[in-house]
Design a protein around this motif. Structure first.
Motif, PDB file in Angstrom:
ATOM      1  N   CYS A 187      -6.104   1.291   4.717  1.00 13.99           N
ATOM      2  CA  CYS A 187      -4.843   0.744   4.208  1.00 13.99           C
ATOM      3  C   CYS A 187      -3.897   0.306   5.321  1.00 13.99           C
ATOM      4  O   CYS A 187      -2.787  -0.151   5.042  1.00 13.99           O
ATOM      5  CB  CYS A 187      -4.147   1.772   3.312  1.00 13.99           C
ATOM      6  SG  CYS A 187      -3.727   3.318   4.164  1.00 13.99           S
ATOM      7  N   MET A 241       0.831  -1.204   0.000  1.00 17.81           N
ATOM      8  CA  MET A 241       0.000   0.000   0.000  1.00 17.81           C
ATOM      9  C   MET A 241       0.870   1.259   0.000  1.00 17.81           C
ATOM     10  O   MET A 241       1.902   1.314   0.660  1.00 17.81           O
ATOM     11  CB  MET A 241      -0.915   0.020   1.224  1.00 17.81           C
ATOM     12  CG  MET A 241      -1.919  -1.128   1.284  1.00 17.81           C
ATOM     13  SD  MET A 241      -3.234  -0.910   0.076  1.00 17.81           S
ATOM     14  CE  MET A 241      -4.340  -2.244   0.543  1.00 17.81           C
ATOM     15  N   GLN A 244      -9.947   6.464  -0.122  1.00 21.15           N
ATOM     16  CA  GLN A 244     -10.838   6.430   1.035  1.00 21.15           C
ATOM     17  C   GLN A 244     -11.579   7.752   1.214  1.00 21.15           C
ATOM     18  O   GLN A 244     -12.794   7.778   1.429  1.00 21.15           O
ATOM     19  CB  GLN A 244     -10.046   6.086   2.298  1.00 21.15           C
ATOM     20  CG  GLN A 244     -10.938   5.908   3.531  1.00 21.15           C
ATOM     21  CD  GLN A 244     -10.183   5.400   4.750  1.00 21.15           C
ATOM     22  OE1 GLN A 244      -9.033   4.956   4.637  1.00 21.15           O
ATOM     23  NE2 GLN A 244     -10.803   5.462   5.907  1.00 21.15           N
ATOM     24  N   ASP A 301      -1.913   7.361  -2.147  1.00 24.15           N
ATOM     25  CA  ASP A 301      -2.889   6.798  -3.087  1.00 24.15           C
ATOM     26  C   ASP A 301      -4.106   6.248  -2.362  1.00 24.15           C
ATOM     27  O   ASP A 301      -5.251   6.421  -2.812  1.00 24.15           O
ATOM     28  CB  ASP A 301      -2.236   5.691  -3.921  1.00 24.15           C
ATOM     29  CG  ASP A 301      -1.158   6.222  -4.864  1.00 24.15           C
ATOM     30  OD1 ASP A 301      -1.141   7.448  -5.104  1.00 24.15           O
ATOM     31  OD2 ASP A 301      -0.340   5.407  -5.336  1.00 24.15           O
ATOM     32  N   GLU A 302      -3.870   5.572  -1.255  1.00 23.66           N
ATOM     33  CA  GLU A 302      -4.973   4.968  -0.516  1.00 23.66           C
ATOM     34  C   GLU A 302      -5.855   6.020   0.149  1.00 23.66           C
ATOM     35  O   GLU A 302      -7.075   5.864   0.248  1.00 23.66           O
ATOM     36  CB  GLU A 302      -4.429   3.989   0.536  1.00 23.66           C
ATOM     37  CG  GLU A 302      -3.673   2.803  -0.038  1.00 23.66           C
ATOM     38  CD  GLU A 302      -4.489   1.996  -1.022  1.00 23.66           C
ATOM     39  OE1 GLU A 302      -5.691   1.797  -0.773  1.00 23.66           O
ATOM     40  OE2 GLU A 302      -3.930   1.567  -2.047  1.00 23.66           O
TER      41      GLU A 302
END
Length: 261
Positions: A191, A102, A111, A106-107
């Motif tokens: 993540c 992860m 979210q 980006d995560e």
């Protein structure tokens, strides 16, 4: 930055209450979504004054701020918000570990983007505020936030990301909800690995939360589908649908809803 205490001076509050709805919405658009409801709570009353009052009269200013949370079509969140959250993460010595492969930035985009795309207050996720703020919020704050957005009638998904100071009774406004579908009490971002919080698993109490969850699951026609418990509540290994933990109130809840993570 928090709805604890007075939060906004009386003179400032009076000035803001005199602003037009359009001006209030314009101001709120500069704030992360969760910060909008924190401001809305403060513009009505200190969070401590909301305790036990789900029928707390909401001010004109608060209503305008709450109603400004509309689904967004443009790419969200802004880079400055993501950069700020990532910078705080790097500076902290006490962060949950990322799941394998992860990338935090980006995560977070995924979210928070999903959170911001939700209609009105169908989702509430503290992921878009700094951990330093989320971790200071208490049960009075949570109760006030849920009451302010009329969570029993509107909220479908709640994630208490980094809300380490919450014990659980602040979830009371959700009792009897038939529209809540998901509740994430893992206290970490999607993540992150909750197992890395073993030494900092927060104050969330099984004794406080389980009766509220049981009330939700007992409501006829409830829409509940998914829950994530704090890691410290599950000191056993799960294998399919087999329960390997102690026979207690959490076990009784597990029997009622067979979908624990």
């Amino acid at each position: 930055r928090t709805c604890r205490g007075v939060g906004v001076g009386d003179s400032v509050k009076s000035m803001i209450n005199d602003l037009s709805t359009d001006n209030l919405i314009a101001i709120a658009e500069f704030l992360p979504k969760t910060s909008r409801v924190l401001l809305a709570v403060a513009m009505t009353a200190p969070s401590s004054a909301w305790r036990g009052r789900q029928d707390q009269p909401i001010s004109k200013a608060s209503k305008a701020i709450i109603s400004s949370a509309k689904p967004v079509d443009r790419p969200v969140p802004g880079p400055s918000l993501i950069e700020g959250l990532c910078a705080e993460n790097e500076e902290s010595n006490n962060q949950a570990k990322l799941k394998h492969g992860m990338i935090l930035g980006d995560e977070l985009k995924l979210q928070i983007g999903e959170y911001y795309a939700a209609k009105n207050w169908g989702i509430l996720d503290f992921v878009d505020v700094e951990k330093s703020l989320a971790s200071r919020l208490n049960d009075s704050d949570l109760f006030a936030i849920l009451a302010c957005i009329d969570a029993k009638k509107n909220l479908k998904r709640l994630s208490l990301t980094h809300c380490f100071n919450i014990v659980g009774h602040g979830l009371e406004p959700l009792r009897g909800s038939v529209i809540l579908k998901q509740l994430d009490l893992s206290l970490v971002r999607q993540c992150e690995d909750p197992r890395s919080l073993k030494n900092d698993a927060g104050l969330i109490s099984q004794e406080e939360v389980v009766p509220i969850l049981d009330d939700i699951l007992s409501a006829g026609g409830n829409a509940f589908r998914r829950m994530k418990f704090p890691w410290k509540w599950i000191p056993y290994e799960q294998s399919g649908c087999e329960w390997r933990g102690p026979v207690d109130e959490l076990y009784e809840l597990y029997k009622k809803y067979n979908g624990v993570e």
